[in-house]
Design a protein around this motif. Structure first.
Motif, mmCIF file in Angstrom:
data_model
loop_
_atom_site.group_PDB
_atom_site.id
_atom_site.type_symbol
_atom_site.label_atom_id
_atom_site.label_comp_id
_atom_site.label_asym_id
_atom_site.label_seq_id
_atom_site.Cartn_x
_atom_site.Cartn_y
_atom_site.Cartn_z
ATOM 1 N N ASP A 6 0.831 -1.204 0.000
ATOM 2 C CA ASP A 6 0.000 0.000 0.000
ATOM 3 C C ASP A 6 0.870 1.260 0.000
ATOM 4 O O ASP A 6 0.530 2.261 0.618
ATOM 5 N N PHE A 7 2.028 1.149 -0.660
ATOM 6 C CA PHE A 7 2.930 2.279 -0.884
ATOM 7 C C PHE A 7 3.500 2.846 0.411
ATOM 8 O O PHE A 7 3.619 4.046 0.591
ATOM 9 N N ASN A 8 3.857 1.948 1.323
ATOM 10 C CA ASN A 8 4.500 2.339 2.584
ATOM 11 C C ASN A 8 5.934 1.823 2.614
ATOM 12 O O ASN A 8 6.246 0.763 2.071
ATOM 13 N N SER A 9 6.805 2.567 3.241
ATOM 14 C CA SER A 9 8.164 2.147 3.564
ATOM 15 C C SER A 9 8.981 1.695 2.363
ATOM 16 O O SER A 9 9.526 0.598 2.342
ATOM 17 N N PHE A 10 9.075 2.559 1.367
ATOM 18 C CA PHE A 10 9.856 2.219 0.175
ATOM 19 C C PHE A 10 11.303 1.903 0.526
ATOM 20 O O PHE A 10 11.888 0.964 -0.015
ATOM 21 N N THR A 11 11.886 2.657 1.439
ATOM 22 C CA THR A 11 13.293 2.460 1.796
ATOM 23 C C THR A 11 13.534 1.046 2.316
ATOM 24 O O THR A 11 14.488 0.383 1.898
ATOM 25 N N SER A 12 12.689 0.577 3.205
ATOM 26 C CA SER A 12 12.888 -0.770 3.754
ATOM 27 C C SER A 12 12.635 -1.840 2.691
ATOM 28 O O SER A 12 13.314 -2.868 2.676
ATOM 29 N N ILE A 13 11.689 -1.610 1.810
ATOM 30 C CA ILE A 13 11.423 -2.560 0.718
ATOM 31 C C ILE A 13 12.624 -2.640 -0.208
ATOM 32 O O ILE A 13 13.083 -3.730 -0.569
ATOM 33 N N ALA A 14 13.163 -1.490 -0.594
ATOM 34 C CA ALA A 14 14.325 -1.470 -1.488
ATOM 35 C C ALA A 14 15.534 -2.129 -0.819
ATOM 36 O O ALA A 14 16.239 -2.927 -1.444
#
Length: 67
Positions: free
Chosen positions: A19-27
């Protein structure tokens, strides 16, 4: 380069599921899980060869223009 296409697809898939949260941790997590067969020297050479052979490089986007 297939490696980066696969990486981008994996990040996008996780990003959409989040749901477009926490891009940094996903990357970061996706990069940590990334498997590739080349040594870092081979990877650097592959990137250099790709850049030199490309007629046009992808546009670089930086919100802060820090590079």
């Amino acid at each position: 380069m297939k490696l980066f296409t696969d990486l981008a697809e994996a990040v996008e898939k996780s990003w959409n599921k989040s749901d477009f949260n926490s891009f940094t941790s996903i990357a970061t997590e996706t990069l940590q899980k990334l498997k590739y067969e080349e040594s870092i020297e081979q990877l650097n050479k592959s990137v250099q060869d790709w850049m030199l052979a490309s007629k046009e490089l992808p546009k670089q986007i930086s919100v802060h223009n820090s590079f």
